[in-house]
Motif scaffolding. Structure first.
Motif, short mmCIF file in Angstrom:
data_model
loop_
_atom_site.label_atom_id
_atom_site.label_comp_id
_atom_site.label_asym_id
_atom_site.label_seq_id
_atom_site.Cartn_x
_atom_site.Cartn_y
_atom_site.Cartn_z
N TYR A 276 0.84 -1.19 0.00
CA TYR A 276 0.00 0.00 0.00
C TYR A 276 0.88 1.25 0.00
N ALA A 290 -1.78 4.48 3.02
CA ALA A 290 -2.35 3.47 3.92
C ALA A 290 -2.63 4.08 5.29
N ASP A 292 -3.18 2.66 9.01
CA ASP A 292 -3.00 1.44 9.80
C ASP A 292 -3.90 1.48 11.04
N ASN A 323 -2.41 -7.62 7.09
CA ASN A 323 -3.35 -6.67 6.50
C ASN A 323 -4.02 -5.81 7.56
N ARG A 326 -5.57 -0.16 5.79
CA ARG A 326 -6.55 0.02 4.74
C ARG A 326 -6.14 1.19 3.86
N MET A 339 -11.89 6.99 2.94
CA MET A 339 -11.39 5.62 3.07
C MET A 339 -11.88 4.82 1.87
N THR A 341 -10.83 1.10 1.29
CA THR A 341 -11.08 -0.29 1.64
C THR A 341 -11.72 -0.35 3.03
N SER A 342 -12.35 -1.46 3.29
CA SER A 342 -13.09 -1.63 4.54
C SER A 342 -13.09 -3.10 4.91
N GLU A 343 -13.68 -3.40 6.02
CA GLU A 343 -13.80 -4.80 6.42
C GLU A 343 -14.66 -5.57 5.43
N PRO A 346 -11.85 -5.47 1.65
CA PRO A 346 -10.46 -5.13 2.00
C PRO A 346 -9.47 -5.23 0.85
N ASN A 361 -13.88 -8.71 -1.83
CA ASN A 361 -13.73 -9.41 -0.55
C ASN A 361 -13.25 -10.83 -0.83
#
Length: 878
Positions: A276, A290, A292, A323, A326, A339, A341-343, A346, A361
């Motif tokens: 990233y 990124a 963190d 990882n 994000r 933001m 990426t997310s849960e 990702p 995902n």
């Protein structure tokens, strides 16, 4: 050896036949003498051998740099003129590079050696930590460090130092090599500067004497903008930074203030983070970095392995460890943050213009047992609007199956044996190969695996056309009209044409979690590789007007092709030919520039013979047989059979003699010690891999026995990893082999199927159902097949003495598999020894362990195949 001669009588006229015979003898004596003088290769001679690797070719093709690597570590970098014998050598030199102005620089233990190639004038600059030449080649830029003090200097080549700045640890050069940016620190105050080279040599201050420190400089591809980190105070025991963008045209500077954005994560910290990396768009509209997050605490006393979890606990832990960050984007001109990426999603890559992100995902369709990583749904995220749309459902996660175009207009993807293109602007999917009379899918192999695309080398300029491979040829296709052109004529001639690869195994470049296509220039002459059906590699020149034209080919192994202008160099080798560098200029015949390991011809060297044979089903197979170095046709020799899937394509590899192998086996070492070594190919029947290995290996071995060269009662068998499994299984089915060695072997297919890879945390089931282990279905659907193909379940049939070895830190194949087999053979009273190496993995890395393993393997075969019974450790262990 006796030398025969015919005495000549003293007569007025010589008998013509006698005279001719005498002359033939005179001509042949040097050859006979040379053969007699060849020495027997011993371990004491192994240090003479080196490994040749081409490093670089100068811009005009006049100089080639290469390195000879030695086991002793006394490596040497050379620079040689391709037109004459002039050369320079640099002991322990590395990271060499050419200047357009005729200079060459190379790192060494002291620092940097600089040499003018024409005059030979050299200059040593000590304590250099990094360096680069300017684009026009007239300046050398370097950083030094001594006694804790660092500085940057710019040397005008052949003249003097024109810039010296204290407190600089590193610099970042732009893409055109016309500018550098750096941070200097003096008295705890930091200054960021840019230096431009060429006619307009100048220094420009970006930030002056601040108390912060700056690092991680990155240029955009247009070289008119820079993004970098400003280090802040630590945040919750983690490094924390802010981001700065500098516009070289407007001289505007923008700084991200995370606290001013309500959507900036409260527990997040901006960091440099692996793949990233900090990136800025060409238009300076966006900066990517990124964020963190702290690692979620886990209960150290209990691991919860949930039955319905997409991933098993170890895989989840590996992912969580690697990882924690994000991806985020900052819009400096708009002072906006988002933001990406997310849960939920990702996984991320970007379109070539950085206007869209493609997110997914990897757990979407887990658990699944077909491939290591399951398919994914791909969403297209508009970075300007924030809108996210599903555009590709249940698509392969293989990074080369979904690739954005360089200019950002399309996303190419491979699906259902065809290439498709998604038009981002018009939101349209189009199959661009469905109507073409050829196959863009890889050929079937003896693995139950989903076939993938043959390949996509890239796109032409401005995404005008996409370039694709079929099984023989190269195609160019217009993504809008579908118009296609086959650029080469490989199908007619049984030749597989491919573009020459320079630095990587694939075309394109990393695109965060995915891949990005490269730009292919088809307007000028292009170099191609052409692989014929018989395995010969040809080098071709191609252009739109003249199609492909062969420049040269070789029945040996050709690699490391490099081209500058009309000059082409490559490395050529064969089993009995040490690697050499060949050159062709303006299409002329190849000539040797560098020959490595010239001492090779002073020693006895093994011959190689290709062996054709058939398995019990009539399949035609090949292998190759390496002779003892001092082969005598009046003798019968012992033989070791080395196994691992298909090996015939390795027959042209030149192998340096060595007793430091990470798997304990070196074919030249065995040949020099009076052994034949045979490398057979194995063709597998799905669901029956163990018996396939027995069938093909025995058939190939019997084909060699029929040649009358070896003693059929003195044959050994050896394999490592998958070959170790095959070795263990084969000796349960045949007594053909008098001794065997198996390294890092899986021995119980049921327990191995129900294990996981400790490196990735991924269950190994997919390897059995769809990959190397070739069972084609789960254990629960074919218990009998798994049991029948397991060495452990047939251990009682073994009569062959077995030497097994493993590393007790093997995370690829659980070393307990070797322990299980050892205990089974122990209970059955079989002759065996297990070597378990401390702190070693799937193969051995420590030199002393490599030496020990190689020595013991040789002694094991000597004990059983040569009746050399003086090995105490073997006597005491059986």
């Amino acid at each position: 050896m006796k030398t025969f001669y015919s005495p000549i009588k003293k007569t007025p006229f010589y008998n013509f036949s006698q005279c001719f015979f005498f002359l033939v003898l005179l001509w042949s004596l040097p050859v006979i003498s040379q053969k007699v003088q060849q020495k027997k290769l011993t371990v004491d001679d192994y240090h003479l051998w080196s490994d040749l690797q081409i490093k670089d070719l100068s811009e005009n093709g006049e100089w080639v740099s290469y390195t000879l690597y030695y086991e002793s570590g006394l490596d040497t970098l050379f620079v040689k003129n391709t037109m004459n014998k002039k050369h320079f050598h640099f002991p322990k030199g590395y990271n060499g590079s050419y200047s357009k102005a005729g200079w060459f620089a190379v790192r060494n233990p002291k620092g940097l050696c600089l040499i003018h190639l024409k005059s030979g004038k050299q200059q040593q600059i000590d304590n250099v930590t990094s360096y680069a030449f300017s684009g026009n080649g007239t300046e050398l830029i370097y950083c030094t460090k001594q006694s804790g003090d660092s500085k940057l200097e710019v040397l005008r080549l052949g003249s003097e130092i024109v810039v010296s700045v204290a407190g600089v640890k590193q610099f970042k050069m732009d893409n055109c090599k016309e500018k550098i940016v750096f941070n200097s620190v003096t008295k705890d105050l930091s200054t960021v500067e840019i230096i431009s080279f060429g006619k307009n040599f100048k220094r420009e201050t970006v930030l002056k004497e601040t108390k912060a420190t700056y690092h991680g400089f990155e240029w955009n591809t247009n070289d008119d903008g820079i993004a970098f980190f400003k280090k802040m105070e630590t945040f919750k025991n983690r490094e924390n930074n802010t981001v700065i963008l500098y516009d070289l045209k407007t001289k505007m500077r923008y700084e991200l203030d995370g606290s001013s954005f309500p959507n900036f994560p409260k527990d997040g910290a901006i960091v440099p983070f692996g793949m990233y990396k900090l990136t800025l768009s060409d238009d300076l509209d966006k900066v990517f970095f990124a964020v963190d997050f702290p690692t979620k605490p886990t209960n150290p006393k209990v691991q919860l392995w949930a039955g319905n979890a997409p991933w098993i606990y170890p895989q989840e832990q590996v992912w969580a460890t690697n990882n924690t960050a994000r991806m985020a984007v900052w819009f400096p001109q708009e002072d906006r943050f988002q933001m990406l990426t997310s849960e939920e999603h990702p996984w991320i890559m970007f379109t070539g213009d950085f206007n869209y992100a493609i997110v997914a995902n990897p757990k979407m369709y887990e658990p699944q047992f077909e491939v290591g990583n399951g398919p994914m749904d791909f969403y297209l995220l508009d970075l300007r609007s924030g809108k996210k749309d599903l555009f590709l459902e249940k698509q392969s996660s293989y990074i080369l199956a979904t690739i954005p175009s360089p200019k950002g207009n399309y996303i190419a993807y491979f699906r259902d044996a065809d290439w498709w293109v998604y038009d981002i602007k018009n939101k349209l999917h189009k199959n661009i190969t469905g109507n073409l009379p050829t196959q863009f899918e890889s050929e079937a192999i003896d693995r139950p695996i989903e076939r993938t695309a043959v390949g996509c080398p890239g796109w032409t300029r401005n995404d005008e056309t996409i370039v694709l491979y079929d099984r023989n040829d190269i195609w160019e296709i217009n993504p809008l009209t579908g118009k296609s052109i086959r650029l080469t004529h490989g199908k007619e001639n049984n030749i597989q044409f491919r573009f020459k690869l320079q630095h990587t195994s694939f075309y394109g470049k990393e695109n965060y979690n995915g891949w990005l296509s490269t730009i292919v220039d088809l307007d000028d002459d292009v170099m191609l590789n052409g692989l014929s059906k018989d395995g010969n590699l040809g080098v071709y020149s191609w252009s739109r007007n003249a199609a492909e034209r062969k420049l040269f080919d070789s029945s040996k192994k050709i690699s490391q092709l490099k081209q500058n202008g009309t000059v082409i160099i490559c490395k050529e080798q064969s089993f009995d030919l040490p690697p050499r560098i060949l050159i062709s200029e303006s299409g002329k015949k190849l000539k040797t520039v560098i020959q490595s390991n010239k001492q090779h011809w002073n020693y006895q060297w093994p011959m190689l013979k290709e062996i054709a044979y058939k398995d019990s089903k009539g399949n035609e197979l090949k292998g190759f047989l390496c002779y003892p170095s001092d082969y005598d046709s009046s003798k019968k020799y012992p033989m070791v059979v080395h196994i691992y899937e298909k090996q015939f394509n390795d027959r042209h590899n030149y192998i340096n003699p060595s007793n430091h192998s990470d798997v304990g086996f070196n074919v030249i070492d065995f040949n020099a010690d009076g052994y034949f070594v045979f490398f057979p190919d194995i063709k597998y029947e799905i669901g029956n891999l163990g018996f396939s290995a027995v069938d093909c290996t025995v058939a190939g071995t019997k084909a060699v026995i029929d040649l009358g060269l070896i003693d059929k009662h003195r044959i050994g068998l050896i394999g490592h990893s998958f070959g170790g499994y095959e070795t263990d299984f084969i000796i349960t089915q045949t007594h053909l082999f008098k001794a065997a060695v198996a390294g890092s072997a899986a021995t119980d297919m049921r327990s191995f199927y129900l294990s996981y890879n400790w490196n990735s945390g991924t269950p190994d089931m997919w390897r059995f159902e769809h990959h190397q282990w070739r069972m084609g279905m789960s254990y629960f659907n074919n218990k009998m097949g798994y049991e029948l193909n397991s060495p452990l379940n047939q251990a009682e049939k073994i009569n062959t003495p077995l030497l097994a070895w493993a590393g007790n830190q093997d995370k690829q194949v659980n070393w307990l598999q070797s322990i299980d087999f050892y205990l089974a053979l122990r209970r059955l009273g079989k002759k065996q020894v297990l070597l378990l190496y401390e702190n070693e993995g799937h193969s051995l890395k420590q030199k002393e362990n490599q030496l020990d393993l190689g020595r013991r393997i040789k002694q094991w075969f000597d004990y059983f195949l040569k009746e050399e019974k003086n090995q105490g450790w073997i006597k005491e262990s059986l």
